[in-house]
Design an enzyme around this catalytic site. Structure first.
Site, PDB file in Angstrom:
ATOM      1  CG  ASP A   1      27.851   2.877  22.502  1.00 65.98           C
ATOM      2  OD1 ASP A   1      27.111   3.602  23.164  1.00 65.98           O
ATOM      3  OD2 ASP A   1      27.594   1.692  22.221  1.00 65.98           O
TER       4      ASP A   1
ATOM      5  CG  ASP B   1      26.549  -1.395  20.150  1.00 68.83           C
ATOM      6  OD1 ASP B   1      26.636  -0.264  20.656  1.00 68.83           O
ATOM      7  OD2 ASP B   1      25.746  -2.254  20.539  1.00 68.83           O
TER       8      ASP B   1
ATOM      9  CG  ASP C   1      26.438   4.059  19.270  1.00 72.56           C
ATOM     10  OD1 ASP C   1      26.237   4.908  20.155  1.00 72.56           O
ATOM     11  OD2 ASP C   1      26.566   2.841  19.491  1.00 72.56           O
TER      12      ASP C   1
HETATM   13  P1  ADP Z   1      24.629   3.508  25.082  1.00 65.84           P
HETATM   14  O1  ADP Z   1      24.970   4.859  24.559  1.00 65.84           O
HETATM   15  O2  ADP Z   1      25.203   3.273  26.453  1.00 65.84           O
HETATM   16  O3  ADP Z   1      24.971   2.405  24.141  1.00 65.84           O
HETATM   17  P2  ADP Z   1      21.828   3.866  24.318  1.00 65.84           P
HETATM   18  O4  ADP Z   1      22.021   5.257  23.792  1.00 65.84           O
HETATM   19  O5  ADP Z   1      21.531   2.785  23.357  1.00 65.84           O
HETATM   20  O6  ADP Z   1      23.033   3.465  25.302  1.00 65.84           O
HETATM   21  O7  ADP Z   1      20.653   3.935  25.345  1.00 65.84           O
HETATM   22  C1  ADP Z   1      20.628   4.929  26.329  1.00 65.84           C
HETATM   23  C2  ADP Z   1      19.604   4.613  27.361  1.00 65.84           C
HETATM   24  O8  ADP Z   1      18.309   4.691  26.765  1.00 65.84           O
HETATM   25  C3  ADP Z   1      19.714   3.214  27.905  1.00 65.84           C
HETATM   26  O9  ADP Z   1      20.587   3.155  29.011  1.00 65.84           O
HETATM   27  C4  ADP Z   1      18.278   2.936  28.316  1.00 65.84           C
HETATM   28  O10 ADP Z   1      18.008   3.514  29.565  1.00 65.84           O
HETATM   29  C5  ADP Z   1      17.478   3.665  27.261  1.00 65.84           C
HETATM   30  N1  ADP Z   1      17.062   2.799  26.164  1.00 65.84           N
HETATM   31  C6  ADP Z   1      17.529   2.781  24.900  1.00 65.84           C
HETATM   32  N2  ADP Z   1      16.897   1.853  24.166  1.00 65.84           N
HETATM   33  C7  ADP Z   1      16.027   1.239  24.983  1.00 65.84           C
HETATM   34  C8  ADP Z   1      15.078   0.171  24.843  1.00 65.84           C
HETATM   35  N3  ADP Z   1      14.900  -0.485  23.698  1.00 65.84           N
HETATM   36  N4  ADP Z   1      14.354  -0.164  25.902  1.00 65.84           N
HETATM   37  C9  ADP Z   1      14.516   0.481  27.051  1.00 65.84           C
HETATM   38  N5  ADP Z   1      15.366   1.467  27.279  1.00 65.84           N
HETATM   39  C10 ADP Z   1      16.118   1.858  26.263  1.00 65.84           C
HETATM   40 MG    MG Z   2      25.523   0.979  22.249  1.00 68.29          MG
END
Ligand code: ADP
Ligand code: MG
Length: 655
Positions: free
Chosen positions: A346, A547, A551
């Site tokens: 991730d 994390d 995920d």
């Molecule tokens: P990654 O897979 O890189 O860990 P996430 O799947 O957690 O990222 O999040 C994907 C995208 O969704 C983030 O880049 C953001 O744009 C958006 N996002 C997720 N959670 C939030 C939040 N709490 N507030 C704002 N945007 C969010």
């Molecule tokens: Mg993450």
């Protein structure tokens, strides 16, 4: 003959008690607390006396009675267990050994019978010792958490109380050199803290106001006032101990397979032994010689070393990982880690530090940037996502109130929705723009393109369905990301992939800096599952490292998963098969490395055991294998196999 004695070996629980009592006393006194060890030593002593009697030609009855005493001292416990197993309709290999010894005594081979029992009980004692050592090496952690704490009252008064009585919210004072009595957050003071006992990190960490500290770690030259955040029973050390307990109770698949075969194999050995005895007898062969040969066959054909081939390497690897701050939830996990062919990362919080910073705020509405930030921070207030924490932190830095709204809801991998006053606010990834009824302002798209070209993560803020602004965030890759990617590529011989919910530019840029070229971006939590499934369909065994809540589904789908314990969301930690408490990637590479090694050891053990059994059986059938030599060869291979696995306990096995 050792591993079949599962019933008599000290359970890990006993090992814990033994280690708690012995504390840092020497290994010998730990061993001496095990009854198997005491009986084995007695048997060996008596056998030594019997050997001297034989050598100097002492009277026959004196020699025989000493040897019989040796047999009884070493043999009563396994005999008892063998009989119990037999009553449960299980053929225990212990029983075969005891029967062989009794027969040897009966036909006047007292020396060989006693030798068999002595070596047999010694290897049993060795195993008990090894099991309790494995457990004790992690369990000694528990002894580290101090029994008492200095609680500071509301008016500054101090009182010594039992650490077990501390409540969440209590304030404790830890003076220089003392151990921290509970998990908590520093509320005052600062100091270096030696966290080696929890994380395995040799270099002390500097802790001050707001930092998290763990029970059992040692304060350096400063003093710390700590707000207790978890009761003693839920502290990190207590959880580590509980996990090791669970892990040691699970049996690896290889072990289950071996045990399934063991039953049938043992029955086959008994039938073959009977045939080897009865058939030659029917042809008029000498009773004593025939019986001796049949007994020798039974001993050397027994699968003791095979049974002991699997668990010691896996459990040793788990214990070693535990000492280095990586918790593995079962021995099956160790086995699976050893067959991983591709690693999926991730991004946010895993390959990056998970502490992004707000780098830009643009408004595309009459609101100013501060008002956009205010709305975003209030909406994000309850969220645990790294993006949310960064936005709230930026608001606090700017002196903006962040009191939360109502009707908060969050969607993993997308963002949050919250009501503030009479306005509905969303903060989310730009995919929201496709769902808005209002037309997207052109300059908003420009800003997003601009930010993403710089590799920033972008989130769009909307109020009542119209986009009001965009916030850019940047996150740093972990210092050891590149190294971890290289190591994992070498171990699995496939380059890792990056599965990110973030935009393609941010994910691609980060992937490049970490040395990952296969970057799949803009994935929802469900897309991540699909990507994992696709790799599995192509025959890969996938390790997913993540994390976040987003995920968790991919973790559950992957063949095996690891969560970043410090930044990780509770759901991710619960779902993962292993957790690293250190906020680094290097321990993960070490874990995969030791899992591969453990598997090599298991294979080597099975080969050693199988080869020696085959060789001794052939020798016995085709030629004349003397009973003492058969005993020595059989038990010797068992001990070698057992000790081989324990090599993974050494600190040097970790790197
Ligand atoms: P990654 O897979 O890189 O860990 P996430 O799947 O957690 O990222 O999040 C994907 C995208 O969704 C983030 O880049 C953001 O744009 C958006 N996002 C997720 N959670 C939030 C939040 N709490 N507030 C704002 N945007 C969010
Ligand atoms: Mg993450």
């Amino acid at each position: 003959m050792i591993a079949t004695r599962s019933g008599s070996g000290p359970s890990i629980g006993e090992g814990r008690r033994a280690s708690a009592r012995s504390g840092s006393r020497m290994a010998w006194s730990l061993a001496w607390e095990l009854s198997e060890v005491r009986w084995a030593v007695l048997a060996a002593g008596l056998f030594a006396v019997g050997s001297v009697f034989t050598a100097v030609g002492a009277s026959a009855w004196a020699t025989v009675s000493v040897l019989v005493a040796a047999g009884l001292a070493g043999g009563w416990a396994p005999a008892l267990e063998g009989v119990q197993a037999f009553r449960d309709r299980r053929l225990d290999v212990d029983l075969l050994m005891v029967v062989a010894a009794i027969v040897a005594f009966a036909i006047g081979q007292e020396f060989d019978g006693a030798l068999l029992i002595v070596i047999f009980s010694t290897s049993g004692a060795l195993e008990s010792f090894a099991t309790s050592r494995t457990a004790a090496s992690v369990r000694s952690l528990l002894d580290l958490a101090p029994d008492e704490a200095t609680r500071v009252g509301a008016h500054g008064g101090e009182a010594r109380v039992a650490a077990a009585e501390l409540l969440v919210g209590d304030r404790v004072l830890v003076r220089p050199g003392e151990r921290i009595p509970a998990d908590g957050t520093v509320v005052d003071g600062s100091s270096e803290v030696d966290q080696a006992s929890i994380t395995g990190e040799a270099v002390p960490a500097f802790k001050s106001m707001g930092d998290e500290v763990f029970a059992g770690t040692v304060v350096g030259t400063g003093a710390l006032w700590i707000g207790v955040s978890r009761p003693a029973s839920e502290s990190m050390v207590a959880r580590i101990a509980a996990l090791v307990d669970e892990a040691s109770e699970t049996k690896a698949n290889t072990q289950l397979f071996v045990e399934r075969i063991e039953q049938r194999y043992s029955i086959a050995v008994v039938i073959a032994t009977l045939a080897l005895f009865l058939v030659p007898l029917a042809f008029g062969h000498d009773l004593r010689a025939t019986l001796l040969r049949a007994m020798t066959f039974m001993i050397v054909a027994s699968p003791c070393a095979v049974v002991l081939a699997t668990m010691p390497p896996l459990l040793s690897a788990i214990a070693n990982a535990g000492r280095h701050g990586v918790l593995v939830k079962s021995s099956v996990v160790m086995e699976r880690l050893a067959t991983v062919t591709v690693v999926a990362f991730d991004k946010t919080g895993t390959l990056t530090r998970g502490t992004p910073r707000v780098s830009a705020i643009y408004s595309v509405s009459p609101l100013d940037a501060d008002q956009v930030l205010t709305a975003a921070a209030r909406a994000e207030h309850p969220s645990e996502h790294p993006v949310a924490r960064a936005i709230v932190a930026a608001a606090l830095d700017a002196g903006i109130a962040t009191a939360g709204g109502t009707q908060f809801s969050s969607t993993a991998g997308w963002g949050v929705t919250s009501r503030i006053g009479d306005q509905m606010i969303t903060v989310s990834n730009p995919s929201v723009l496709g769902t808005l009824t209002q037309r997207t302002p052109a300059d908003l798209l420009d800003r997003i393109t601009e930010l993403e070209a710089e590799g920033a993560t972008t989130v769009v803020v909307t109020i009542d369905g119209s986009a009001v602004g965009v916030i850019g965030l940047s996150d740093e890759p972990r210092g050891d990301a590149r190294h971890a990617v290289e190591r994992l590529t070498a171990l699995t011989s496939t380059p890792p992939v990056l599965l990110s919910g973030d935009n393609a530019n941010a994910a691609g840029r980060l992937g490049r800096s970490a040395g990952i070229s296969d970057v799949r971006a803009a994935l929802s939590p469900v897309d991540k599952v699909d990507e994992v499934r696709r790799m599995q369909a192509a025959g890969e065994h996938v390790l997913f490292i993540g994390d976040g809540v987003n995920d968790a589904p991919a973790m559950a789908t992957a063949d095996v998963s690891i969560a970043m314990g410090q930044t990780g969301a509770d759901l991710a930690i619960d779902t993962a098969d292993a957790i690293t408490i250190r906020d680094e990637l290097t321990p993960i590479t070490a874990l995969v490395g030791i899992a591969f090694r453990a598997r090599r050891y298991v294979t080597a053990n099975l080969i050693i055991a199988g080869t020696i059994i085959t060789a001794l059986v052939i020798w016995n059938l085709a030629g004349h294998l003397p009973l003492p030599l058969g005993v020595a060869g059989h038990e010797g291979s068992t001990v070698i196999v057992g000790l081989n696995g324990l090599r993974l306990l050494r600190r040097s096995a970790w790197h």
